[in-house]
Design an enzyme around this catalytic site. Structure first.
Site, PDB file in Angstrom:
ATOM      1  N   CYS A  19       0.866  -1.185   0.000  1.00 55.32           N
ATOM      2  CA  CYS A  19       0.000   0.000   0.000  1.00 55.32           C
ATOM      3  C   CYS A  19       0.899   1.231   0.000  1.00 55.32           C
ATOM      4  CB  CYS A  19      -0.898  -0.004   1.231  1.00 55.32           C
ATOM      5  SG  CYS A  19       0.033   0.089   2.793  1.00 55.32           S
ATOM      6  N   GLU A 133       0.635  -0.486  16.362  1.00 52.55           N
ATOM      7  CA  GLU A 133      -0.207   0.670  16.050  1.00 52.55           C
ATOM      8  C   GLU A 133      -1.056   1.072  17.256  1.00 52.55           C
ATOM      9  OE1 GLU A 133      -3.955   1.921  13.210  1.00 52.55           O
ATOM     10  OE2 GLU A 133      -2.596   0.371  12.462  1.00 52.55           O
ATOM     11  N   THR A 172      -6.182   0.833  12.031  1.00 50.23           N
ATOM     12  CA  THR A 172      -6.414   0.970  10.586  1.00 50.23           C
ATOM     13  C   THR A 172      -6.433  -0.359   9.843  1.00 50.23           C
ATOM     14  OG1 THR A 172      -4.060   1.218  10.062  1.00 50.23           O
ATOM     15  CG2 THR A 172      -5.298   3.239  10.561  1.00 50.23           C
ATOM     16  N   CYS A 202      -8.084   1.689   6.928  1.00 50.46           N
ATOM     17  CA  CYS A 202      -7.504   2.354   5.768  1.00 50.46           C
ATOM     18  C   CYS A 202      -8.020   1.759   4.460  1.00 50.46           C
ATOM     19  CB  CYS A 202      -5.979   2.323   5.833  1.00 50.46           C
ATOM     20  SG  CYS A 202      -5.219   0.824   5.202  1.00 50.46           S
TER      21      CYS A 202
END
Length: 315
Positions: A19, A133, A172, A202
């Site tokens: 990504c 995260e 995300t 995301c």
């Protein structure tokens, strides 16, 4: 005389693999090595993929767990997953040059968390305990101002001090479907809860899960290329299973369990957001040694998302 290979239709999910956030993080390490020379230190794995980490290590990156392992005078890069505020503060206190490779979509969640706390809200954060995260996001706000929610069961156990003053955010890289169920449970239990302005999961996570759903129902087996500590890759395997395709997470072609795979007619293949396309081709080649492979790429809209690099690396 050798027997003919069995025929195999290989459905390759699209989009798959890198990504924009992962691409940016890797580029930051590469450019830092060019700019400063090796070694360049990286706090934690830059992304969750052994192949990527080993390649960067070969270029001169040194991966460490904590900042005190970085010698004075050498640059350090923070991983794509984000770090608590105390980490860059400690780097500044030591006079270290640092580069923040946090994915901009993770940084967006960090800023949302700060604004919600400034507004006096308590945050219910949907995510996986111990994931970098999650640790990074909790490290943006004062202790006690955010509560981790991992499941619908956690929602039922909540006893907030002020039920009318809640908000929620999410990691995300979660399962889109699971998160939707948890959010629904939160909104039923706490009707006044404040939702984020836009989806926190995301675009790459959502797109890759949708791509797996598109092909999984047609497949007898699904191979997902990704690391066992990669949240988005684990979710892809779960999505495949729920869509009817027994799935295995593999890091490389050497990890394929040929007994488990058997001799199916249709196999699906995808890759998590930290897995490079070279590993996809490696798996295709391994399958082609045993099967007469016909490849079919899923229909998709190309992803055009890009993120800017830090100014100090492009000046």
């Amino acid at each position: 005389m050798s027997l003919p290979k069995p025929e195999l239709q290989l459905l390759i999910a699209a989009p798959r693999g890198f990504c924009a956030g992962v691409d940016r993080a890797i580029k930051i390490v590469e450019l830092a090595i060019e700019r400063f020379g090796p070694p360049v230190y990286v706090r934690h794995e830059i992304v969750h993929n052994r192949f990527v980490v080993d390649r960067l290590r070969g270029l001169g990156a040194v991966f460490v767990q904590e900042l005190d392992e970085v010698p004075d005078g050498r640059p350090v890069v923070f991983s794509a997953h984000g770090v608590p505020k105390v980490v860059p503060a400690a780097a500044q206190a030591r006079g270290l040059d640092y580069l923040d490779a946090t994915c901009p979509l993770v940084s967006k969640v960090h800023r949302q968390a700060e604004r919600l706390i400034e507004a006096g809200r308590h945050i219910l954060f949907i995510g996986h305990d111990g994931h970098p995260e999650v640790i990074g996001t909790f490290g943006q706000v004062p202790p006690g101002t955010m509560t981790l929610i991992e499941s619908i069961e956690d929602v039922a156990l909540l006893e907030p001090a002020d039920p009318g003053n809640l908000s929620f955010l999410t990691q995300t890289t979660l399962s889109v479907d699971d998160t939707a169920q948890i959010v629904e449970a939160l909104q039923v239990r706490f009707p006044a809860i404040l939702a984020p302005r836009s989806e926190d999961i995301c675009y790459a996570t959502s797109n890759r899960q949708a791509a797996v759903k598109t092909i999984a129902s047609h497949c007898e087996r699904m191979l997902v290329i990704g690391a066992p500590n990669s949240s988005n890759s684990l979710r892809l395997a779960e999505v495949a299973e729920r869509s009817g395709a027994p799935a295995r997470l593999i890091q490389r072609a050497a990890d394929i369990d040929w007994d488990w795979l058997g001799t199916p007619r249709i196999v699906g293949l995808t890759a998590g957001a930290s897995a490079p396309e070279i590993l996809v081709r490696e798996v295709v080649e391994a399958l082609a040694e045993r099967f007469e492979v016909t490849e079919e790429i899923g229909e998709h809209e190309p992803e055009r998302m890009t993120f800017k690099l830090p100014r100090e690396l492009v000046a």
